[in-house]
Design an enzyme around this catalytic site. Structure first.
Site, mmCIF file in Angstrom:
data_model
loop_
_atom_site.group_PDB
_atom_site.id
_atom_site.type_symbol
_atom_site.label_atom_id
_atom_site.label_comp_id
_atom_site.label_asym_id
_atom_site.label_seq_id
_atom_site.Cartn_x
_atom_site.Cartn_y
_atom_site.Cartn_z
ATOM 1 N N LYS A 45 -6.844 -2.204 3.024
ATOM 2 C CA LYS A 45 -6.388 -3.526 2.549
ATOM 3 C C LYS A 45 -5.108 -3.913 3.277
ATOM 4 O O LYS A 45 -4.364 -3.057 3.774
ATOM 5 C CB LYS A 45 -6.167 -3.542 1.032
ATOM 6 C CG LYS A 45 -5.061 -2.611 0.490
ATOM 7 C CD LYS A 45 -3.663 -3.205 0.499
ATOM 8 C CE LYS A 45 -2.614 -2.195 0.030
ATOM 9 N NZ LYS A 45 -1.255 -2.441 0.467
ATOM 10 N N ALA B 137 0.628 4.262 5.423
ATOM 11 C CA ALA B 137 0.802 3.137 6.343
ATOM 12 C C ALA B 137 0.864 1.785 5.644
ATOM 13 O O ALA B 137 1.011 0.759 6.295
ATOM 14 C CB ALA B 137 -0.350 3.134 7.348
ATOM 15 N N LEU C 207 -1.686 0.601 3.968
ATOM 16 C CA LEU C 207 -3.032 0.040 4.092
ATOM 17 C C LEU C 207 -3.982 0.582 3.017
ATOM 18 O O LEU C 207 -5.181 0.301 3.039
ATOM 19 C CB LEU C 207 -3.598 0.366 5.488
ATOM 20 C CG LEU C 207 -2.769 -0.187 6.660
ATOM 21 C CD1 LEU C 207 -3.283 0.359 7.989
ATOM 22 C CD2 LEU C 207 -2.815 -1.718 6.681
ATOM 23 N N SER D 225 -6.267 5.356 -1.266
ATOM 24 C CA SER D 225 -6.804 4.666 -2.449
ATOM 25 C C SER D 225 -8.216 4.170 -2.175
ATOM 26 O O SER D 225 -9.074 4.175 -3.066
ATOM 27 C CB SER D 225 -5.918 3.467 -2.818
ATOM 28 O OG SER D 225 -4.613 3.897 -3.075
ATOM 29 N N ASP E 107 -3.156 1.209 -6.316
ATOM 30 C CA ASP E 107 -3.983 0.366 -5.443
ATOM 31 C C ASP E 107 -5.478 0.632 -5.607
ATOM 32 O O ASP E 107 -6.298 -0.073 -5.022
ATOM 33 C CB ASP E 107 -3.622 0.620 -3.965
ATOM 34 C CG ASP E 107 -2.330 -0.072 -3.557
ATOM 35 O OD1 ASP E 107 -1.920 -1.032 -4.248
ATOM 36 O OD2 ASP E 107 -1.733 0.351 -2.546
HETATM 37 O O1 C5P Z 1 0.619 4.436 -8.365
HETATM 38 P P1 C5P Z 1 1.030 5.126 -7.104
HETATM 39 O O2 C5P Z 1 0.904 6.619 -7.204
HETATM 40 O O3 C5P Z 1 0.339 4.588 -5.890
HETATM 41 O O4 C5P Z 1 2.568 4.799 -6.904
HETATM 42 C C1 C5P Z 1 3.397 5.541 -6.064
HETATM 43 C C2 C5P Z 1 4.840 5.267 -6.421
HETATM 44 O O5 C5P Z 1 5.201 3.934 -6.056
HETATM 45 C C3 C5P Z 1 5.160 5.371 -7.900
HETATM 46 O O6 C5P Z 1 5.503 6.663 -8.269
HETATM 47 C C4 C5P Z 1 6.364 4.441 -8.039
HETATM 48 O O7 C5P Z 1 7.542 5.087 -7.605
HETATM 49 C C5 C5P Z 1 6.068 3.363 -7.023
HETATM 50 N N1 C5P Z 1 5.414 2.167 -7.601
HETATM 51 C C6 C5P Z 1 6.163 1.281 -8.359
HETATM 52 N N2 C5P Z 1 5.555 0.166 -8.885
HETATM 53 C C7 C5P Z 1 4.250 -0.083 -8.649
HETATM 54 C C8 C5P Z 1 3.467 0.812 -7.884
HETATM 55 C C9 C5P Z 1 4.082 1.921 -7.366
HETATM 56 O O8 C5P Z 1 7.368 1.474 -8.556
HETATM 57 N N3 C5P Z 1 3.706 -1.176 -9.148
#
Ligand code: C5P
Length: 285
Positions: free
Chosen positions: A8, A95, A97, A101, A134
């Site tokens: 994406k 990256a 992208l 996910s 994502d």
């Molecule tokens: O959900 P995911 O594991 O992809 O998120 C990785 C990190 O990115 C989270 O631990 C958080 O620190 C940050 N994040 C955030 N707000 C979001 C998505 C991700 O702060 N909406």
């Protein structure tokens, strides 16, 4: 079972507020692209499923997002056994992208078919929330407004046909680290999200491209910001209608109405960068 896992890009990325749970409320216009990993999902040979890829440094066990997705599916659906996942990585990792996910989303789709669970895309997206912010978008694909953590999705009018050049600089960016650099009150420049949505409704590619923006670009370390700026300038110089960083970066993309101009940009950037791709928008799953 063989599947593709589309990457994406973010046509927009805005950060609205920091939440009590440590996440941030976002507002993003997300677009699937035809740049994709290829996955093969089969019943596991051993007692525990493995995820193998052509990148030796990715985890192969339960920490691989593909295996996390398989586990989340088994738990939520109460169906399905262990699976081996073989991944041909085409989407650069770390990256911006959503490569990992996208793989997780593809495994959810595969498990749904292999088990005949018959879950809807919305139900699969809900399971994907546990794997990563994502993943729900990657389950649905196409063009969508993502809000909240990224899990509240509203389908949008599709991005008009175009050529998309994506270039990943040599460095990587840690997503939590970049979120840590954001002070929501100090964000000065924001994307015109409603303008992008209106331009999508009107089928106006130039109108979308001109309004794209990613607020993370303003919190990059200065030398990183310079390099991102140079790639954007090269894309525009070659005729891109607009260029922006995707997600938490560092990939940069440009939208082109003419494929020959996109091809020119591809060749120019390939003289300096290894990870440069020419692709197009992908529709909903
Ligand atoms: O959900 P995911 O594991 O992809 O998120 C990785 C990190 O990115 C989270 O631990 C958080 O620190 C940050 N994040 C955030 N707000 C979001 C998505 C991700 O702060 N909406």
């Amino acid at each position: 079972m063989e599947l593709s896992a589309n990457a994406k890009i973010n046509l927009t990325l805005d950060i609205l507020r920091r939440r009590e749970d440590g996440y941030h409320d976002l507002q993003m216009v997300m677009q699937s692209v035809t740049l994709a990993d290829r996955l093969t999902v089969t019943p596991a040979q051993g007692a525990v499923g493995q995820a193998v890829s052509d990148l030796h440094f990715l985890p192969t066990g339960g920490k691989n997002l593909a295996q996390m997705a398989a586990a989340a599916f088994r738990q939520a659906a109460g169906l399905g056994g262990q699976v081996d996942v073989s991944i041909q990585k085409r989407v650069p990792v770390c990256a911006g992208l959503a490569g990992g996910s996208a793989d997780a989303a593809a495994v959810l789709r595969a498990m749904n078919r292999l088990t005949s669970a018959g879950l809807s895309s919305v139900e699969l997206a809900k399971i994907g929330e546990r794997v990563g912010s994502d993943v729900p978008f990657c389950v649905l694909g196409g063009t969508a407004l993502a809000e909240g953590r990224g899990e509240r999705l509203t389908p949008l009018s599709p991005l008009p046909p175009c050529s998309i050049v994506i270039c990943k600089p040599h460095f990587s960016i840690s997503t939590p680290h970049l979120f840590g650099r954001v002070n929501v009150r100090k964000i000065v420049r924001r994307p015109d999200t409603s303008g992008v949505i209106a331009a999508l409704d009107a089928g106006d590619l130039a109108g979308v491209a001109r309004r794209m923006y990613n607020v993370f670009e303003d919190v990059l370390e200065p030398r990183r910001a310079v390099e991102i700026g140079e790639i954007k300038a090269a894309l525009i110089d070659c005729g891109a209608l607009g260029a922006s960083m995707s997600g938490s970066g560092p990939s940069v993309f440009g939208l082109f109405h003419r494929e020959d101009l996109a091809q020119e940009a591809l060749e120019r950037l390939r003289s300096s960068y290894r990870d440069v791709f020419l692709c197009g928008p992908a529709g909903a799953e």
